[in-house]
Design an enzyme around this catalytic site. Structure first.
Site, PDB file in Angstrom:
ATOM      1  CG  HIS A  82     -67.564 -34.169 -31.433  1.00  0.00           C
ATOM      2  ND1 HIS A  82     -66.609 -33.372 -31.951  1.00  0.00           N
ATOM      3  CD2 HIS A  82     -67.378 -34.075 -30.164  1.00  0.00           C
ATOM      4  CE1 HIS A  82     -66.097 -32.670 -31.114  1.00  0.00           C
ATOM      5  NE2 HIS A  82     -66.475 -33.051 -29.818  1.00  0.00           N
TER       6      HIS A  82
ATOM      7  CD  GLU B  60     -59.832 -32.975 -27.001  1.00  0.00           C
ATOM      8  OE1 GLU B  60     -60.133 -33.006 -25.873  1.00  0.00           O
ATOM      9  OE2 GLU B  60     -59.199 -34.196 -27.542  1.00  0.00           O
TER      10      GLU B  60
ATOM     11  CG  HIS C 142     -69.212 -34.530 -25.810  1.00  0.00           C
ATOM     12  ND1 HIS C 142     -68.277 -35.075 -25.196  1.00  0.00           N
ATOM     13  CD2 HIS C 142     -68.857 -33.656 -26.281  1.00  0.00           C
ATOM     14  CE1 HIS C 142     -67.285 -34.666 -25.725  1.00  0.00           C
ATOM     15  NE2 HIS C 142     -67.633 -33.360 -26.380  1.00  0.00           N
TER      16      HIS C 142
ATOM     17  CG  ASP D 286     -64.857 -38.985 -25.177  1.00  0.00           C
ATOM     18  OD1 ASP D 286     -65.314 -38.094 -25.558  1.00  0.00           O
ATOM     19  OD2 ASP D 286     -63.561 -38.894 -24.593  1.00  0.00           O
ATOM     20  CB  ILE D 287     -60.538 -42.112 -26.075  1.00  0.00           C
ATOM     21  CG1 ILE D 287     -59.569 -43.417 -26.122  1.00  0.00           C
ATOM     22  CG2 ILE D 287     -59.786 -40.806 -25.904  1.00  0.00           C
ATOM     23  CD1 ILE D 287     -59.811 -44.743 -26.428  1.00  0.00           C
TER      24      ILE D 287
HETATM   25  P1  5GP Z   1     -64.486 -31.468 -27.862  1.00  0.00           P
HETATM   26  O1  5GP Z   1     -64.109 -31.124 -29.220  1.00  0.00           O
HETATM   27  O2  5GP Z   1     -66.092 -31.837 -27.905  1.00  0.00           O
HETATM   28  O3  5GP Z   1     -64.173 -30.259 -26.860  1.00  0.00           O
HETATM   29  O4  5GP Z   1     -63.742 -32.696 -27.199  1.00  0.00           O
HETATM   30  C1  5GP Z   1     -63.392 -33.959 -28.054  1.00  0.00           C
HETATM   31  C2  5GP Z   1     -63.587 -35.143 -27.199  1.00  0.00           C
HETATM   32  O5  5GP Z   1     -63.107 -36.100 -28.119  1.00  0.00           O
HETATM   33  C3  5GP Z   1     -63.093 -35.425 -25.880  1.00  0.00           C
HETATM   34  O6  5GP Z   1     -64.048 -35.825 -25.079  1.00  0.00           O
HETATM   35  C4  5GP Z   1     -61.903 -36.451 -26.344  1.00  0.00           C
HETATM   36  O7  5GP Z   1     -61.631 -37.418 -25.029  1.00  0.00           O
HETATM   37  C5  5GP Z   1     -62.454 -37.252 -27.490  1.00  0.00           C
HETATM   38  N1  5GP Z   1     -61.326 -37.691 -28.139  1.00  0.00           N
HETATM   39  C6  5GP Z   1     -60.290 -37.288 -28.702  1.00  0.00           C
HETATM   40  N2  5GP Z   1     -59.551 -37.846 -29.356  1.00  0.00           N
HETATM   41  C7  5GP Z   1     -60.050 -38.938 -29.553  1.00  0.00           C
HETATM   42  C8  5GP Z   1     -59.918 -40.346 -29.918  1.00  0.00           C
HETATM   43  O8  5GP Z   1     -58.852 -40.517 -30.790  1.00  0.00           O
HETATM   44  N3  5GP Z   1     -60.697 -41.288 -29.967  1.00  0.00           N
HETATM   45  C9  5GP Z   1     -61.842 -41.102 -29.321  1.00  0.00           C
HETATM   46  N4  5GP Z   1     -62.631 -42.384 -29.034  1.00  0.00           N
HETATM   47  N5  5GP Z   1     -62.304 -40.052 -28.488  1.00  0.00           N
HETATM   48  C10 5GP Z   1     -61.603 -39.008 -28.640  1.00  0.00           C
END
Ligand code: 5GP
Length: 138
Positions: free
Chosen positions: A93, A88, A95, A29-30
């Site tokens: 996905h 987001e 975590h 995760d970035i």
């Molecule tokens: P969620 O959709 O589960 O709420 O969060 C999405 C996750 O993807 C976040 O933890 C965010 O930091 C990660 N994320 C978003 N864009 C990118 C990206 O371009 N590269 C990576 N490696 N992680 C990402």
């Protein structure tokens, strides 16, 4: 428009890849909660994790288990925690977050600040445990 994760899987956007099989892809995760925070993603783009087929879901979760084992070997932690949010990025996905305390899995708290060099070192360490334990996945 493909999701950002589909573009990462396609290699259009760089990632700290840790593992890949026929159906799934795993990368750091970035914006990690803790160093070694990994995202495990199905290659077939589907927004909501519970809309995956039974086969895709089984494949994703078994792959995530193998990645979690490699994370546990590569990063000092008590356990590897699991979370599914998807608020987001509309591409299913999981975590995987190395935990030493319950508060380490707090998406609203302070995130870890991990330099690029350290991200690469951690990704390499996880990848090397994956290669050692599951060479068939590469
Ligand atoms: P969620 O959709 O589960 O709420 O969060 C999405 C996750 O993807 C976040 O933890 C965010 O930091 C990660 N994320 C978003 N864009 C990118 C990206 O371009 N590269 C990576 N490696 N992680 C990402």
């Amino acid at each position: 428009m493909p999701s950002i994760f589909s573009r990462i899987i396609a290699g259009e956007i760089p990632s700290y890849k840790v593992a890949e099989d026929e159906n799934n892809y795993a990368f750091l995760d970035i914006n990690p909660l803790r160093p070694g925070h990994v995202l495990v993603v199905p290659k077939h783009e589907t927004d909501y994790i519970f809309d995956l087929t039974d086969e895709e879901y089984a494949s994703l979760t078994l792959f995530a288990k193998r990645v979690a084992e490699a994370v546990k070997c590569a990063v000092t932690c008590k356990r590897v925690g699991v979370a599914v949010l998807g608020m987001e990025v509309p591409h299913a996905h999981i975590h995987l977050v190395p935990l030493n305390a319950e508060s380490d899995l707090n998406f609203f708290g302070e995130h870890a600040k991990v330099e690029a060099e350290e991200m690469q070192r951690i990704a390499d360490a996880i990848a090397s445990h994956m290669t050692e334990n599951h060479p068939e996945l590469f």
